[in-house]
Design an enzyme around this catalytic site. Structure first.
Site, short mmCIF file in Angstrom:
data_model
loop_
_atom_site.label_atom_id
_atom_site.label_comp_id
_atom_site.label_asym_id
_atom_site.label_seq_id
_atom_site.Cartn_x
_atom_site.Cartn_y
_atom_site.Cartn_z
N TYR A 94 0.84 -1.20 0.00
CA TYR A 94 0.00 0.00 0.00
C TYR A 94 0.87 1.25 0.00
O TYR A 94 2.01 1.26 0.47
CB TYR A 94 -0.98 0.01 1.18
N CYS A 95 0.30 2.34 -0.55
CA CYS A 95 0.90 3.66 -0.48
C CYS A 95 -0.15 4.60 0.10
O CYS A 95 -1.01 4.18 0.87
CB CYS A 95 1.43 4.12 -1.85
N TRP A 96 -0.10 5.88 -0.26
CA TRP A 96 -1.03 6.84 0.34
C TRP A 96 -2.47 6.58 -0.08
O TRP A 96 -3.37 6.50 0.77
CB TRP A 96 -0.61 8.26 -0.04
N SER A 102 2.36 2.41 -5.08
CA SER A 102 2.13 1.00 -4.77
C SER A 102 1.95 0.17 -6.02
O SER A 102 2.46 -0.97 -6.12
CB SER A 102 0.90 0.86 -3.85
N TYR A 123 -3.38 3.75 2.19
CA TYR A 123 -3.43 4.10 3.61
C TYR A 123 -4.74 4.79 3.96
O TYR A 123 -5.27 4.61 5.06
CB TYR A 123 -2.25 5.01 3.96
#
Length: 347
Positions: A94-96, A102, A123
Site C-alpha cells: 500500500y501507499c497513500w 504502490s 493508507y
C-alpha cells in the site's frame, strides 16, 4: 490485483505473508498499519523533488524522474530485504491512496512471479477503518476503570492484571506518557499513530469480557483518547485503590525516572507551577529536588497539587464504585496481590 479490507480484523486476517508500506519514511513514522514494513519507493527528499517538478515544471517530467527513482529503489529492496523470499511468497502493498507508488512497485514484484496485491485506496482506506472503529461506533466491550490517587501503582497493577489473563488497554504505554506533569517518557507518537496502536488492540478484544483501563482524563500527554473509548470510560464502574501517603510517595520516588534522570527538566517543571502554587512553595520544592529529597517532594506534590485535583474531579463523578482495595506498601508482592483481586473482580 487490488484488495479492499472491509474491517480492521479482515485486514489483519487477510492471507498475505508481508504487508509492505511503500510510502516515504516520514509518512510511515507518523502512522502505518501495525505489522507493516517500510520499503519506500521514494524517500522523503525524492518525494519532495518529484512533487516540485510536477508543480513547477511538468507532470510528464515528474513521472519520468519518479519512475526512474522507483525502479532504482525497488531494485535495492529486491536485492536486499526481499532477497530470500521464495516463489510462494505473497505480499500486500500500500501507499497513500493506492496509486502510482504502490502499483509501480507491485508491477515489478508481479513480473518476478510473486502473487502481489495492492490495498485499494491505500493508507486512506485503512485510516477510514480506524476512524470507524474509534470515532463512529460504540466501544465493543464493557470497560472497568482502575482508579486511585496519584502514586497508587495503577499502571503496575494494570500490567500485573494483564499478566494474570485480564483483558486490558494500557493507554499510557500506547501514548508513551504517564499522564502527569512528570509523565513524559520520551517523544509521544503522532495522534494517528496512537490511534492505530489502540485500534489494533480494540479489534482483538473479546466483547464478552470486560476490559480494564486506567482512569485517565480525555488526554494522555498531548494524545487525545478517541470518543468511543472515552464515552465508555466515562460510563465505566471503578475499582479504586487506596494507600497511605508515605507508601505512595515511596512508590513515586522509585518509579518516576523524572525525579533522578534529568534534574534540569525536573527543575523546569517545578518552576512552571509557580503561578498555581506560589513562589514560596515552589522554591521549597526546587530545594527538595536539588537535595535529592525525592520522597518528601513526591508527598508535597501529591498533598498540594495532585490530590486536590483528583478530589475535585471525583466529586463531580457519579459512576459506579465496583470495589475499593486498600494497600499498605505498594511493593511488588502487594501489587501482585492487588492484581489477583482485580482479576477476580473482572471474572
Amino acid at each position: 490485483m487490488s484488495y479492499r479490507p472491509t474491517s480492521l480484523r479482515a485486514l489483519h486476517e487477510a492471507p498475505f505473508d508481508t504487508l509492505i508500506d511503500v510510502r516515504s519514511p516520514s509518512e510511515f513514522a507518523e502512522d502505518h498499519v501495525p505489522g507493516a514494513i517500510n520499503l519506500p519507493v521514494l524517500d522523503d527528499a525524492e518525494r519532495a523533488e518529484v512533487g516540485t517538478i510536477y508543480v513547477q515544471e511538468s507532470a510528464f517530467r515528474a513521472r519520468k524522474i519518479g519512475a526512474a527513482l522507483v525502479a532504482r529503489n525497488a531494485a535495492a529492496h529486491i536485492a536486499g530485504p526481499l532477497a530470500d523470499h521464495g516463489g510462494g511468497w505473497r505480499p500486500l502493498v500500500y501507499c497513500w491512496r493506492g496509486g502510482q507508488r504502490s502499483n509501480s512497485f507491485a508491477a515489478i514484484l508481479g513480473q518476478i512471479g510473486w502473487r502481489v496485491d495492492v490495498v485499494e485506496g491505500g493508507y486512506r482506506s485503512y485510516r477510514a477503518l480506524v476512524k470507524a472503529a474509534l470515532y463512529d461506533t460504540a466501544f465493543p466491550a464493557r470497560v472497568v476503570l482502575i482508579d486511585g490517587f496519584t502514586g497508587t501503582a495503577k499502571t503496575d497493577i494494570l500490567a500485573a492484571a494483564a499478566a494474570r489473563g485480564a483483558q486490558t488497554i494500557d493507554l499510557e504505554g500506547l501514548a508513551n506518557h504517564r499522564g502527569s506533569l512528570f509523565g513524559g517518557m520520551g517523544g509521544q507518537p503522532a495522534q494517528k499513530g496512537f490511534e492505530s496502536a489502540l485500534a489494533d488492540i480494540v479489534h482483538g478484544l473479546d466483547p464478552a469480557r470486560p476490559v480494564l483501563v486506567e482512569a485517565e482524563s480525555s488526554k494522555v500527554g498531548e494524545r487525545v483518547v478517541p470518543p468511543a473509548l472515552w464515552a465508555a470510560m466515562r460510563a465505566a464502574p471503578r475499582i479504586t485503590v487506596r494507600a497511605p501517603m508515605a507508601a505512595r510517595a515511596a512508590y513515586l520516588a522509585r518509579t518516576y525516572d523524572g525525579f533522578d534522570a534529568d534534574s534540569a527538566r525536573l527543575d523546569a517543571i517545578l518552576a512552571s507551577m509557580t503561578r498555581l502554587q506560589g513562589h514560596d512553595r515552589v522554591a521549597l520544592w526546587r530545594g527538595m529536588a536539588v537535595s535529592g529529597a525525592h520522597e518528601e517532594l513526591a508527598a508535597e506534590l501529591m498533598e498540594h497539587h495532585y490530590d486536590p485535583r483528583y478530589a475535585r474531579q471525583r466529586s463531580r463523578d457519579e459512576d459506579e464504585l465496583l470495589a475499593t482495595i486498600d494497600a499498605e506498601r505498594l511493593d511488588a508482592e502487594e501489587i501482585g496481590a492487588i492484581a489477583d483481586e482485580v482479576a477476580r473482580l473482572l471474572s
